[in-house]
Every structure is written in structure tokens, then in C-alpha cells.
Write a protein that holds these residues in place. Structure first.
Motif, mmCIF file in Angstrom:
data_model
loop_
_atom_site.group_PDB
_atom_site.id
_atom_site.type_symbol
_atom_site.label_atom_id
_atom_site.label_comp_id
_atom_site.label_asym_id
_atom_site.label_seq_id
_atom_site.Cartn_x
_atom_site.Cartn_y
_atom_site.Cartn_z
ATOM 1 N N ASP A 13 -4.757 -24.204 8.611
ATOM 2 C CA ASP A 13 -4.390 -25.607 8.464
ATOM 3 C C ASP A 13 -5.277 -26.405 9.418
ATOM 4 O O ASP A 13 -4.890 -26.706 10.555
ATOM 5 N N VAL A 14 -6.511 -26.689 8.957
ATOM 6 C CA VAL A 14 -7.496 -27.375 9.794
ATOM 7 C C VAL A 14 -8.171 -28.471 8.983
ATOM 8 O O VAL A 14 -8.147 -28.457 7.754
ATOM 9 N N ASP A 15 -8.776 -29.402 9.682
ATOM 10 C CA ASP A 15 -9.581 -30.439 9.042
ATOM 11 C C ASP A 15 -10.752 -29.754 8.331
ATOM 12 O O ASP A 15 -11.446 -28.925 8.932
ATOM 13 N N PRO A 16 -10.995 -30.060 7.061
ATOM 14 C CA PRO A 16 -12.102 -29.434 6.328
ATOM 15 C C PRO A 16 -13.471 -29.647 6.971
ATOM 16 O O PRO A 16 -14.392 -28.876 6.733
ATOM 17 N N GLU A 17 -13.592 -30.675 7.799
ATOM 18 C CA GLU A 17 -14.868 -30.946 8.461
ATOM 19 C C GLU A 17 -14.990 -30.270 9.821
ATOM 20 O O GLU A 17 -16.034 -30.376 10.477
ATOM 21 N N MET A 18 -13.951 -29.564 10.256
ATOM 22 C CA MET A 18 -14.029 -28.825 11.523
ATOM 23 C C MET A 18 -15.191 -27.834 11.438
ATOM 24 O O MET A 18 -15.350 -27.153 10.433
ATOM 25 N N PRO A 19 -16.012 -27.749 12.485
ATOM 26 C CA PRO A 19 -17.064 -26.736 12.472
ATOM 27 C C PRO A 19 -16.469 -25.329 12.350
ATOM 28 O O PRO A 19 -15.461 -25.002 12.988
ATOM 29 N N LEU A 20 -17.089 -24.527 11.526
ATOM 30 C CA LEU A 20 -16.650 -23.154 11.318
ATOM 31 C C LEU A 20 -16.532 -22.408 12.644
ATOM 32 O O LEU A 20 -15.613 -21.598 12.827
ATOM 33 N N LEU A 21 -17.426 -22.672 13.569
ATOM 34 C CA LEU A 21 -17.393 -22.022 14.884
ATOM 35 C C LEU A 21 -16.036 -22.160 15.546
ATOM 36 O O LEU A 21 -15.483 -21.194 16.073
ATOM 37 N N TRP A 22 -15.472 -23.367 15.523
ATOM 38 C CA TRP A 22 -14.190 -23.593 16.200
ATOM 39 C C TRP A 22 -13.053 -22.925 15.452
ATOM 40 O O TRP A 22 -12.098 -22.443 16.074
ATOM 41 N N ALA A 23 -13.126 -22.873 14.136
ATOM 42 C CA ALA A 23 -12.104 -22.149 13.369
ATOM 43 C C ALA A 23 -12.153 -20.665 13.719
ATOM 44 O O ALA A 23 -11.107 -20.035 13.936
ATOM 45 N N ILE A 24 -13.357 -20.110 13.792
ATOM 46 C CA ILE A 24 -13.516 -18.690 14.124
ATOM 47 C C ILE A 24 -12.999 -18.401 15.535
ATOM 48 O O ILE A 24 -12.227 -17.470 15.751
ATOM 49 N N ARG A 25 -13.430 -19.194 16.503
ATOM 50 C CA ARG A 25 -13.086 -18.931 17.905
ATOM 51 C C ARG A 25 -11.665 -19.356 18.261
ATOM 52 O O ARG A 25 -10.894 -18.569 18.814
ATOM 53 N N ILE A 27 -9.078 -20.842 16.295
ATOM 54 C CA ILE A 27 -7.949 -20.652 15.397
ATOM 55 C C ILE A 27 -7.750 -19.166 15.088
ATOM 56 O O ILE A 27 -6.653 -18.633 15.218
ATOM 57 N N VAL A 28 -8.830 -18.476 14.711
ATOM 58 C CA VAL A 28 -8.723 -17.063 14.352
ATOM 59 C C VAL A 28 -8.746 -16.171 15.602
ATOM 60 O O VAL A 28 -8.178 -15.090 15.607
ATOM 61 N N GLY A 29 -9.399 -16.621 16.676
ATOM 62 C CA GLY A 29 -9.398 -15.871 17.930
ATOM 63 C C GLY A 29 -10.512 -14.858 18.082
ATOM 64 O O GLY A 29 -10.439 -13.976 18.939
ATOM 65 N N LEU A 30 -11.565 -14.979 17.288
ATOM 66 C CA LEU A 30 -12.721 -14.089 17.407
ATOM 67 C C LEU A 30 -13.766 -14.778 18.280
ATOM 68 O O LEU A 30 -14.470 -15.682 17.832
ATOM 69 N N THR A 31 -13.864 -14.363 19.521
ATOM 70 C CA THR A 31 -14.682 -15.094 20.494
ATOM 71 C C THR A 31 -16.079 -14.514 20.708
ATOM 72 O O THR A 31 -16.802 -14.969 21.591
ATOM 73 N N GLY A 32 -16.481 -13.544 19.901
ATOM 74 C CA GLY A 32 -17.832 -12.992 20.029
ATOM 75 C C GLY A 32 -18.907 -13.971 19.621
ATOM 76 O O GLY A 32 -20.018 -13.934 20.137
#
Length: 150
Positions: A13-25, A27-32
Motif C-alpha cells: 500500500d504505497v504511492d505508485p510514484e514511490m521509488p522502487l528502492l524505498w519499497a524494497i528497503r 517496506i519489504v525490508g531487503l536492505t542489500g
């Protein structure tokens, strides 16, 4: 939005324009996958979208919906294994900050071109900056990995 990251579907549940990087790190918690410049100029945020290396800091989440995103945590295959072995054998990383992006770009290169020349490597890796300037070892590591996957 539904994103498939490393083979796992995430309903975000994020803004469609949010950078994918921030969703990955965040929201999803993958910090690599790292944040470097935020302008697609350093390569620290490199991930694969359907096998193609992209910069996640400038890719909106909406552009990733319906595709398979692979991060450093999920990269696999003979190319990735050979690169990781070469990186270790040649002591490629120094500080290590850029290395997830370097590995992701190099993996995409070897999947597309298993016998790259120096020029091929330079072109594929040109958007990945290394503040420690280990470029010669990165190139050597890619060549060693290419030989290993033969």
C-alpha cells in the motif's frame, strides 16, 4: 500494488510514484540494495527487472508492477555464483558499499554476454561508481567469472 521481489509477491500500500528502492528497503525490508545518489548515476541501487539491470532509485513502483524484481538477496545462478567466488578470490571490495550494485550489473552482463571484452565490461559497468576505485579488480573479477562459467 503487487510486486514480485525475489520470487515472493508483496501486496504494498504505497504511492505508485514511490521509488522502487524505498519499497524494497523500507517496506519489504531487503536492505542489500543501497541508496547512493538518488539520480541513477552511481549504481548502488541496481536491481534486475525481468533480468535487466535497472536503477531502483529512479524507477517508480508502478513501473515494476507485473514484472519480476531481483535484488542482491535473491540473485542466483551460475553467473552470480561465479562472480561471488571471483570477488572473494580477488579481494574486489574494499568498503563494500557499492558491491551489491556492482554484482547486479555484472550478473546481468554475464547473463547477456558470457564472454565479454574489456570494452563490453566497461560499457555495462559504466554507471556503477566505486569510491574505493577497485575498477581493475572488478574487471578482473568479471573476466574470471566468465572463464569459470565458460
Amino acid at each position: 500494488m503487487k510486486l514480485s521481489i525475489n520470487g515472493e509477491v508483496h501486496d504494498l500500500d504505497v504511492d505508485p510514484e514511490m521509488p522502487l528502492l524505498w519499497a524494497i528497503r523500507d517496506i519489504v525490508g531487503l536492505t542489500g540494495t543501497k541508496f547512493g545518489c538518488g539520480m541513477a548515476q552511481c549504481g548502488a541501487c541496481t536491481v534486475h527487472q525481468d533480468g535487466i539491470a535497472i536503477r531502483s532509485c529512479v524507477t517508480p513502483v508502478s513501473a515494476a508492477e507485473g514484472s519480476e524484481i531481483t535484488t542482491i538477496e535473491g540473485v542466483a545462478g551460475k553467473e552470480a555464483e561465479a562472480l561471488q567466488a571471483a570477488w572473494t578470490a580477488l579481494d574486489v571490495p574494499q568498503c563494500g558499499y557499492c558491491q551489491s550494485g556492482q554484482i547486479m550489473s555484472a550478473t546481468a552482463l554475464l547473463q547477456e554476454n558470457p564472454k565479454p571484452t574489456d570494452a563490453d565490461i566497461d560499457a555495462a559497468m559504466s554507471g556503477n561508481l566505486c569510491r574505493c576505485a577497485t575498477y581493475q579488480r572488478i574487471r578482473a573479477g568479471i573476466h574470471d567469472a566468465a572463464k569459470a562459467i565458460g
